[in-house]
Design an enzyme around this catalytic site. Structure first.
Site, PDB file in Angstrom:
ATOM      1  N   ARG A 172      -2.025   9.245   8.655  1.00  8.66           N
ATOM      2  CA  ARG A 172      -1.800   7.840   9.011  1.00  8.66           C
ATOM      3  C   ARG A 172      -1.276   7.027   7.827  1.00  8.66           C
ATOM      4  O   ARG A 172      -1.772   7.152   6.702  1.00  8.66           O
ATOM      5  CB  ARG A 172      -3.106   7.215   9.521  1.00  8.66           C
ATOM      6  CG  ARG A 172      -2.975   5.722   9.762  1.00  8.66           C
ATOM      7  CD  ARG A 172      -4.162   5.133  10.456  1.00  8.66           C
ATOM      8  NE  ARG A 172      -5.383   5.179   9.682  1.00  8.66           N
ATOM      9  CZ  ARG A 172      -5.656   4.392   8.650  1.00  8.66           C
ATOM     10  NH1 ARG A 172      -4.769   3.518   8.195  1.00  8.66           N
ATOM     11  NH2 ARG A 172      -6.818   4.485   8.025  1.00  8.66           N
ATOM     12  N   HIS A 186      -9.146   9.806   2.027  1.00  5.21           N
ATOM     13  CA  HIS A 186      -8.679   8.680   1.212  1.00  5.21           C
ATOM     14  C   HIS A 186      -8.851   9.069  -0.253  1.00  5.21           C
ATOM     15  O   HIS A 186      -9.893   9.600  -0.629  1.00  5.21           O
ATOM     16  CB  HIS A 186      -9.503   7.429   1.543  1.00  5.21           C
ATOM     17  CG  HIS A 186      -8.884   6.162   1.043  1.00  5.21           C
ATOM     18  ND1 HIS A 186      -8.819   5.852  -0.300  1.00  5.21           N
ATOM     19  CD2 HIS A 186      -8.280   5.131   1.690  1.00  5.21           C
ATOM     20  CE1 HIS A 186      -8.210   4.679  -0.437  1.00  5.21           C
ATOM     21  NE2 HIS A 186      -7.877   4.222   0.759  1.00  5.21           N
ATOM     22  N   ARG A 243      -1.138   9.175   1.254  1.00  2.94           N
ATOM     23  CA  ARG A 243      -2.531   9.461   0.891  1.00  2.94           C
ATOM     24  C   ARG A 243      -2.858  10.930   0.729  1.00  2.94           C
ATOM     25  O   ARG A 243      -3.626  11.315  -0.144  1.00  2.94           O
ATOM     26  CB  ARG A 243      -3.459   8.920   1.989  1.00  2.94           C
ATOM     27  CG  ARG A 243      -3.714   7.491   1.808  1.00  2.94           C
ATOM     28  CD  ARG A 243      -4.723   6.979   2.780  1.00  2.94           C
ATOM     29  NE  ARG A 243      -4.653   5.539   2.650  1.00  2.94           N
ATOM     30  CZ  ARG A 243      -5.066   4.687   3.566  1.00  2.94           C
ATOM     31  NH1 ARG A 243      -5.580   5.117   4.687  1.00  2.94           N
ATOM     32  NH2 ARG A 243      -4.972   3.404   3.340  1.00  2.94           N
ATOM     33  N   HIS A 249     -11.668   9.940   5.651  1.00  7.80           N
ATOM     34  CA  HIS A 249     -11.384   8.535   5.961  1.00  7.80           C
ATOM     35  C   HIS A 249     -10.989   8.307   7.411  1.00  7.80           C
ATOM     36  O   HIS A 249     -11.400   7.324   8.019  1.00  7.80           O
ATOM     37  CB  HIS A 249     -10.257   8.085   5.025  1.00  7.80           C
ATOM     38  CG  HIS A 249      -9.938   6.628   5.088  1.00  7.80           C
ATOM     39  ND1 HIS A 249     -10.879   5.653   4.829  1.00  7.80           N
ATOM     40  CD2 HIS A 249      -8.782   5.968   5.373  1.00  7.80           C
ATOM     41  CE1 HIS A 249     -10.315   4.454   4.952  1.00  7.80           C
ATOM     42  NE2 HIS A 249      -9.053   4.621   5.294  1.00  7.80           N
ATOM     43  N   GLU A 275       0.846  -1.201   0.000  1.00 11.04           N
ATOM     44  CA  GLU A 275       0.000   0.000   0.000  1.00 11.04           C
ATOM     45  C   GLU A 275       0.874   1.241   0.000  1.00 11.04           C
ATOM     46  O   GLU A 275       2.103   1.145   0.154  1.00 11.04           O
ATOM     47  CB  GLU A 275      -0.955  -0.020   1.195  1.00 11.04           C
ATOM     48  CG  GLU A 275      -2.045  -1.080   1.060  1.00 11.04           C
ATOM     49  CD  GLU A 275      -3.154  -0.923   2.085  1.00 11.04           C
ATOM     50  OE1 GLU A 275      -3.799   0.119   2.123  1.00 11.04           O
ATOM     51  OE2 GLU A 275      -3.346  -1.869   2.862  1.00 11.04           O
TER      52      GLU A 275
HETATM   53  C1  SIN Z   1      -7.508   0.939   2.243  1.00 11.65           C
HETATM   54  O1  SIN Z   1      -7.651  -0.269   2.114  1.00 11.65           O
HETATM   55  O2  SIN Z   1      -7.110   1.662   1.333  1.00 11.65           O
HETATM   56  C2  SIN Z   1      -7.829   1.553   3.583  1.00 11.65           C
HETATM   57  C3  SIN Z   1      -7.069   0.890   4.636  1.00 11.65           C
HETATM   58  C4  SIN Z   1      -6.540   1.897   5.613  1.00 11.65           C
HETATM   59  O3  SIN Z   1      -7.144   2.948   5.792  1.00 11.65           O
HETATM   60  O4  SIN Z   1      -5.483   1.681   6.180  1.00 11.65           O
END
Ligand code: SIN
Length: 539
Positions: free
Chosen positions: A366, A228, A274, A331, A114
């Protein structure tokens, strides 16, 4: 008034609340209350997974570094270290209690990627249903061992002589209860419903933060809201989250003309932190340009992301074209009820855990998949705090008397009105003029914001009042922080201002907002990656 008595009352049924209940219930009588149903929580909705450095190619220091870089060097280092170190060892506890993380064809844990992570370290379950799988495993343990009250809303804390002695609740029949407890734990999650576009469940209205603030608890860093980048759009409205893990598997953000949106914008391009990606998409939106997530390169999309696939199936041409329309949405809140490393708030016997708590581990933004991790780590720490606390005789005092005041004559705004103000002035891009307009708007509701007790309000009025309080705190803190850092972006102060703000958090203390230094070690490094790397190799 009806009275219930217990050792511990936990407010909220996300992963943090459930895990705290699980850890405590063998030794304490635990009551868990939730204003809706047990499985309505942001944890349940969490798709991506849970981050942890568990392979021999990875190390907690690298996870720590990624957490701090994504956090804009605003993290509390001490708690961040606890998060990543304890996190990797607590993963085995989740496996022990029956969480089946996805495995690869060699039967090894399959690790996803991620944004802002240097390595693949995201454990996931059910493809993209990690939160649901973990919460179900913990719920199965908690349901037979804990007294659970659904559709019961906590609305006021009872604090006497600086000690929290219990909480008032209202059940679905409209009866008021006083729950007398030695330990009151707030685990009510986030505030996403302050905004019209959000990945959050409909219950995420900041009730716990508002209630703690009204009771006099310190609340910190409320300006830091994470948006997000990729909510799936259906026309003008969002209809769910598309996990960042989809970009981790090769999806790319593209314009209508097919150009790569993130090319040249950040070294990590689509996997930049993000806040960076969300602002890019938001800028395109301001120019009336649509942005899509191109999933053509994602292998086995249907098998790897079954819930997202199901969401997209409602609009089959998206899947045929492999282009999913996306926009950013609220988010996660990095701030909240200020707690120490043990989960204790500034009020004795009042604790907070999970998203509603400010532990400082997320800094200004975060890192992906660190939220389930926070729930797992800090629920364990908090339960040890409660179990180790010397018993004080908090109880047998009975229900406190309540002064019933006349209901304020000021009419409350609607949810949509609050969301409008927050979207317009306290959203992804902020500035002094807009924030002052928002403060002025909140000013109409001053009498409601000053009201300490919600006793006389209906359940819906309680929720709206909480949203007003939390929206106001986010706005005030955003105005104070005259710099940009992580999730807080001011176009009138577009850069970080380390001279004024490095190592300082915003804190509401007794209703007053101030800057507070939080760097534990005065000799701590300043906010740059080379300095951080140097510090890590020394320690
Ligand atoms: C996501 O799956 O993009 C969200 C997970 C998160 O907020 O850590």
């Amino acid at each position: 008034m009806n009275v219930k008595k217990t050792d511990v009352v936990i407010i909220g049924s996300g992963l943090a609340g459930l895990m705290t209940a699980d850890y405590l219930c063998d030794e304490k009588n635990v009551m868990l209350i939730t204003k809706s149903e047990l499985n309505h929580s942001n944890s349940w909705l969490a798709q991506g997974g849970i981050a942890a450095a568990i392979t021999k190619e990875d190390h907690w220091q690298e996870h720590y570094e990624d957490t701090i870089v994504a956090g804009g060097f605003h993290n509390r280092k001490e708690t961040t270290e606890l998060l990543v170190k304890q996190g990797s060892s607590l993963i085995s506890r989740l496996i022990e209690i029956g969480v089946n993380f996805d495995k690869d064809k060699n039967n090894q844990l399959s690790l996803g990627m991620e944004g802002a992570h240097q390595k693949r370290r995201i454990l996931h379950a059910g493809g993209d249903a990690t939160g649901k799988v973990i919460v179900e495993a913990v719920m199965a343990r908690v349901i037979p061992r804990v007294e659970i009250f659904e559709r019961e809303m906590a609305f006021d804390l009872h604090v006497e002589d600086g000690v929290c002695r219990g909480v008032f609740t209202k059940d679905e029949q409209g009866s008021i209860w006083y729950i007398e407890a030695d330990h009151v734990i707030i685990a009510t999650g986030g505030v996403g419903q302050l905004y019209s576009a959000t990945s959050n469940c409909k219950e995420a209205t900041g009730d716990g933060i508002a209630m703690a603030y009204r009771a006099g608890a310190e609340v910190a860093d409320m300006e830091f809201i994470q948006f997000h980048p990729t909510l799936l759009m259906n026309g003008d409205s969002s209809c769910g989250l598309i996990s960042e893990a989809v970009r981790g598997e090769g999806a790319k953000l593209v314009t209508e003309e097919g150009c790569y949106l993130m090319k040249g914008k950040h070294p990590m391009e689509d996997l930049a932190p993000r806040d960076v990606v969300a602002r890019e998409i938001f800028h395109s939106k301001l120019k009336q340009e649509k942005i899509f997530l191109n999933i053509a390169n994602v292998k086995n999309f249907k098998q790897r992301f079954p819930s997202i696939y199901k969401m997209c199936e409602k609009n089959p041409e998206m899947l045929e074209n492999k282009l999913l329309p996306v926009e950013p949405g609220a988010h996660f809140i990095m701030g909240g009820i200020k707690v120490n490393r043990k989960g204790q708030s500034s009020i004795e016997n009042l604790y907070a855990v999970g998203e509603c708590a400010y532990t400082g581990v997320h800094g200004a933004n975060r890192l992906a998949s660190n939220s389930l991790l926070e729930a797992v780590v800090f629920s364990e720490r908090l339960s040890r705090t409660v179990l180790n606390k010397k018993q004080i005789n908090n109880r047998e005092k009975g229900a406190p008397s309540i002064v019933i005041k006349n209901k304020t004559s000021k009419e409350l705004p609607t949810t949509e009105e609050i969301q409008n103000v927050m979207d317009q002035y306290v959203g992804i891009i902020r500035n002094k003029k807009g924030l002052q307009k928002a403060i002025q708007w909140f000013g109409q509701y001053e009498s409601i914001l000053r009201e300490k007790s919600h006793y006389q309000l209906s359940t819906q009025e309680k929720i709206i009042s909480n949203m007003l309080t939390v929206g106001f705190l986010v706005t005030k803190a955003s105005l104070l922080r005259n710099e940009s850092r992580g999730g807080h972006y001011r176009n009138d102060f577009p850069m970080k201002n380390d001279d004024q703000w490095f190592g300082y958090r915003s804190v509401f203390k007794n209703g007053e907002l101030c800057r507070e230094r939080f760097i534990e070690n005065e000799a701590s490094v300043q906010g740059s990656l080379p300095e951080l790397k140097k510090e890590l190799s020394i320690s």
